[in-house]
Motif scaffolding. Structure first.
Motif, mmCIF file in Angstrom:
data_model
loop_
_atom_site.group_PDB
_atom_site.id
_atom_site.type_symbol
_atom_site.label_atom_id
_atom_site.label_comp_id
_atom_site.label_asym_id
_atom_site.label_seq_id
_atom_site.Cartn_x
_atom_site.Cartn_y
_atom_site.Cartn_z
ATOM 1 N N GLY A 31 0.790 -1.216 0.000
ATOM 2 C CA GLY A 31 0.000 0.000 0.000
ATOM 3 C C GLY A 31 0.824 1.268 0.000
ATOM 4 O O GLY A 31 0.438 2.271 -0.607
ATOM 5 N N LEU A 32 1.975 1.251 0.666
ATOM 6 C CA LEU A 32 2.806 2.448 0.717
ATOM 7 C C LEU A 32 3.390 2.784 -0.649
ATOM 8 O O LEU A 32 3.406 3.943 -1.067
ATOM 9 C CB LEU A 32 3.918 2.272 1.743
ATOM 10 C CG LEU A 32 3.468 2.278 3.204
ATOM 11 C CD1 LEU A 32 4.639 1.950 4.114
ATOM 12 C CD2 LEU A 32 2.864 3.614 3.578
ATOM 13 N N GLU A 33 3.893 1.769 -1.344
ATOM 14 C CA GLU A 33 4.432 2.011 -2.678
ATOM 15 C C GLU A 33 3.326 2.452 -3.628
ATOM 16 O O GLU A 33 3.509 3.373 -4.441
ATOM 17 C CB GLU A 33 5.106 0.740 -3.203
ATOM 18 C CG GLU A 33 5.730 0.888 -4.583
ATOM 19 C CD GLU A 33 6.861 1.905 -4.631
ATOM 20 O OE1 GLU A 33 7.068 2.503 -5.705
ATOM 21 O OE2 GLU A 33 7.517 2.106 -3.591
ATOM 22 N N ALA A 34 2.170 1.801 -3.517
ATOM 23 C CA ALA A 34 1.040 2.176 -4.367
ATOM 24 C C ALA A 34 0.592 3.605 -4.064
ATOM 25 O O ALA A 34 0.259 4.370 -4.972
ATOM 26 C CB ALA A 34 -0.122 1.204 -4.161
ATOM 27 N N LEU A 35 0.611 3.981 -2.785
ATOM 28 C CA LEU A 35 0.243 5.345 -2.397
ATOM 29 C C LEU A 35 1.167 6.358 -3.061
ATOM 30 O O LEU A 35 0.714 7.370 -3.613
ATOM 31 C CB LEU A 35 0.314 5.489 -0.874
ATOM 32 C CG LEU A 35 0.157 6.912 -0.320
ATOM 33 C CD1 LEU A 35 -1.247 7.449 -0.584
ATOM 34 C CD2 LEU A 35 0.468 6.927 1.182
ATOM 35 N N GLY A 36 2.466 6.095 -2.999
ATOM 36 C CA GLY A 36 3.426 7.007 -3.596
ATOM 37 C C GLY A 36 3.181 7.197 -5.086
ATOM 38 O O GLY A 36 3.256 8.318 -5.604
#
Length: 224
Positions: free
Chosen positions: A69-74
């Motif tokens: 989720g963090l990479e996708a958020l970025g």
């Protein structure tokens, strides 16, 4: 994303747990002003889906296979017109939460948050506000208060803090202590509307976008 006032809030759910996706979709579909326009089981599929359906709000798990989720958020935040993102988690506080907030997440909710609060969070985030579960806020603030800020952060925070009025300073300190608006209103003998107005002005003056960042700024300024 801008939308007509009478248009439903378009939501995408991204979570690797099918049961969680189903439960969230059922909760949101009970609100006739919200439209669930798609679901995805991992971050990469979620990015592709968001690109196709252009939702207003994304509910996304923080830990997923293929692309978390963090990479996708970025990657979502790097888009020209990014959707607003509420991150989901099963734990109360983690360094990942702070990273997500810093990377542009509009909210952070625990998966066991009551249905009515999840619906309210979607509405608030769609309207441009930020939303954090109270327990997440309290624990993150407690963690922030245990860390020593860098000198440059102290100077910046102090310069911003002097712009606050006495009453705004009182409200800011209360937020920094992890208190909710209702508690602040009762302790400072203010109406809820007045507290909300103060918090909004304080965030503008301190150049922050949520209560955790506000607490961090107040901590760096030495007011806690």
């Amino acid at each position: 994303m801008n939308q007509p006032a009478d248009a439903p809030i378009r939501v995408v759910i991204i979570d690797d747990d099918a049961l969680v996706r189903t439960a969230l979709a059922m909760i949101l579909r009970d609100d006739t002003t919200i439209e669930v326009v798609g679901e995805a089981a991992d971050g990469q599929a979620g990015l592709d889906l968001v690109g196709r359906v252009a939702p207003d709000v994304v509910l996304m798990d923080i830990r997923m296979p293929r692309l978390d989720g963090l990479e996708a958020l970025g990657r979502l935040m790097a888009r020209p017109v990014p959707a607003k993102v509420i991150m989901l988690t099963t734990f109360d506080a983690d360094d990942l939460v702070l990273r997500a907030l810093g990377d542009g997440a509009s909210g952070f909710l625990l998966k066991h948050t009551p249905p009515a609060e999840i619906v309210a969070a979607v509405h608030r985030v769609a309207a441009g506000e930020h939303m954090l579960s109270p327990s997440v806020t309290a624990q993150l603030i407690a963690r922030l208060r245990k860390t020593a800020p860098e000198p440059q952060r102290v100077l910046q925070a102090q310069a911003l803090a002097v712009t606050l009025t006495d009453r705004e300073r009182d409200v800011a300190i209360a937020v920094g202590e992890g208190k909710l608006n209702a508690q602040i209103a009762a302790e400072l003998h203010l109406s809820m509307a007045t507290v909300k107005a103060h918090v909004s002005r304080i965030m503008t003056k301190l150049v922050v976008t949520n209560r955790v960042q506000l607490a961090n700024r107040i901590h760096d300024a030495g007011l806690l």
